[in-house]
Scaffold this motif. Structure first.
Motif, mmCIF file in Angstrom:
data_model
loop_
_atom_site.group_PDB
_atom_site.id
_atom_site.type_symbol
_atom_site.label_atom_id
_atom_site.label_comp_id
_atom_site.label_asym_id
_atom_site.label_seq_id
_atom_site.Cartn_x
_atom_site.Cartn_y
_atom_site.Cartn_z
ATOM 1 N N SER A 16 38.463 37.094 43.672
ATOM 2 C CA SER A 16 39.137 35.822 43.397
ATOM 3 C C SER A 16 39.945 35.867 42.109
ATOM 4 O O SER A 16 40.856 35.073 41.914
ATOM 5 N N LEU A 17 39.631 36.799 41.208
ATOM 6 C CA LEU A 17 40.357 36.921 39.942
ATOM 7 C C LEU A 17 41.395 38.032 39.970
ATOM 8 O O LEU A 17 42.198 38.155 39.060
ATOM 9 N N GLY A 18 41.342 38.888 40.979
ATOM 10 C CA GLY A 18 42.309 39.971 41.076
ATOM 11 C C GLY A 18 42.074 41.078 40.085
ATOM 12 O O GLY A 18 43.024 41.690 39.596
ATOM 13 N N CYS A 19 40.811 41.360 39.753
ATOM 14 C CA CYS A 19 40.542 42.455 38.832
ATOM 15 C C CYS A 19 39.293 43.210 39.263
ATOM 16 O O CYS A 19 38.527 42.761 40.105
ATOM 17 N N GLN A 20 39.125 44.374 38.671
ATOM 18 C CA GLN A 20 37.961 45.200 38.945
ATOM 19 C C GLN A 20 37.608 45.972 37.692
ATOM 20 O O GLN A 20 38.376 46.015 36.740
ATOM 21 N N GLY A 21 36.421 46.576 37.689
ATOM 22 C CA GLY A 21 35.986 47.294 36.503
ATOM 23 C C GLY A 21 35.092 48.470 36.833
ATOM 24 O O GLY A 21 34.687 48.683 37.971
ATOM 25 N N ARG A 22 34.785 49.231 35.781
ATOM 26 C CA ARG A 22 33.913 50.386 35.865
ATOM 27 C C ARG A 22 32.709 50.138 34.966
ATOM 28 O O ARG A 22 32.857 49.691 33.831
ATOM 29 N N LEU A 23 31.516 50.392 35.462
ATOM 30 C CA LEU A 23 30.278 50.192 34.720
ATOM 31 C C LEU A 23 29.703 51.533 34.284
ATOM 32 O O LEU A 23 29.758 52.510 35.028
ATOM 33 N N THR A 24 29.134 51.564 33.067
ATOM 34 C CA THR A 24 28.464 52.751 32.553
ATOM 35 C C THR A 24 27.131 52.332 31.962
ATOM 36 O O THR A 24 27.065 51.387 31.165
ATOM 37 N N LEU A 25 26.069 53.032 32.341
ATOM 38 C CA LEU A 25 24.739 52.748 31.829
ATOM 39 C C LEU A 25 24.683 53.000 30.325
ATOM 40 O O LEU A 25 25.143 54.033 29.844
ATOM 41 N N PRO A 63 48.748 37.696 41.398
ATOM 42 C CA PRO A 63 49.591 36.648 40.814
ATOM 43 C C PRO A 63 49.049 35.223 40.929
ATOM 44 O O PRO A 63 49.212 34.433 40.018
ATOM 45 N N GLN A 64 48.404 34.874 42.037
ATOM 46 C CA GLN A 64 47.935 33.502 42.206
ATOM 47 C C GLN A 64 46.587 33.244 41.526
ATOM 48 O O GLN A 64 46.121 32.116 41.476
ATOM 49 N N ALA A 65 45.942 34.290 40.984
ATOM 50 C CA ALA A 65 44.653 34.120 40.311
ATOM 51 C C ALA A 65 44.864 33.507 38.932
ATOM 52 O O ALA A 65 45.874 33.757 38.280
ATOM 53 N N PRO A 66 43.932 32.680 38.487
ATOM 54 C CA PRO A 66 44.091 32.024 37.187
ATOM 55 C C PRO A 66 43.939 33.007 36.029
ATOM 56 O O PRO A 66 43.121 33.921 36.082
ATOM 57 N N ALA A 67 44.740 32.816 35.014
ATOM 58 C CA ALA A 67 44.625 33.599 33.790
ATOM 59 C C ALA A 67 43.516 32.995 32.934
ATOM 60 O O ALA A 67 43.173 31.824 33.082
ATOM 61 N N SER A 68 42.962 33.800 32.058
ATOM 62 C CA SER A 68 41.965 33.331 31.106
ATOM 63 C C SER A 68 42.553 33.429 29.709
ATOM 64 O O SER A 68 43.335 34.335 29.435
#
Length: 75
Positions: A16-25, A63-68
């Motif tokens: 819904s935000l149009g982003c993704q991430g990488r997790l590291t322990l 583009p249509q996702a809200p900015a923070s």
């Protein structure tokens, strides 16, 4: 969030935000609690320091996702 058993990395996805991430322990995590560092891998994060205030914005790739946005003040 996706984690594999026995691994030390994972991924996050925020459709819904149009982003993704990488997790590291985080080293030293133990017991029933773990800590993970997240690195956002899509979208644009901007930080600006001006007159004792730190302003930030996050613009997702979708583009249509809200900015923070926000401002941290030093008192």
């Amino acid at each position: 969030m996706t984690l594999q058993g026995g691994g030390t990395t994972g991924t996050t996805l925020y459709p819904s935000l149009g982003c993704q991430g990488r997790l590291t322990l985080v080293p030293g995590s133990q017991g029933g609690t773990i800590q993970l560092d997240e690195h956002i891998t899509s979208g644009q994060f901007t930080v600006q320091l001006s007159g004792g205030a730190l302003s930030f914005t996050y613009q997702p790739d979708k583009p249509q996702a809200p900015a923070s946005y926000g401002t941290l003040l030093h008192q």
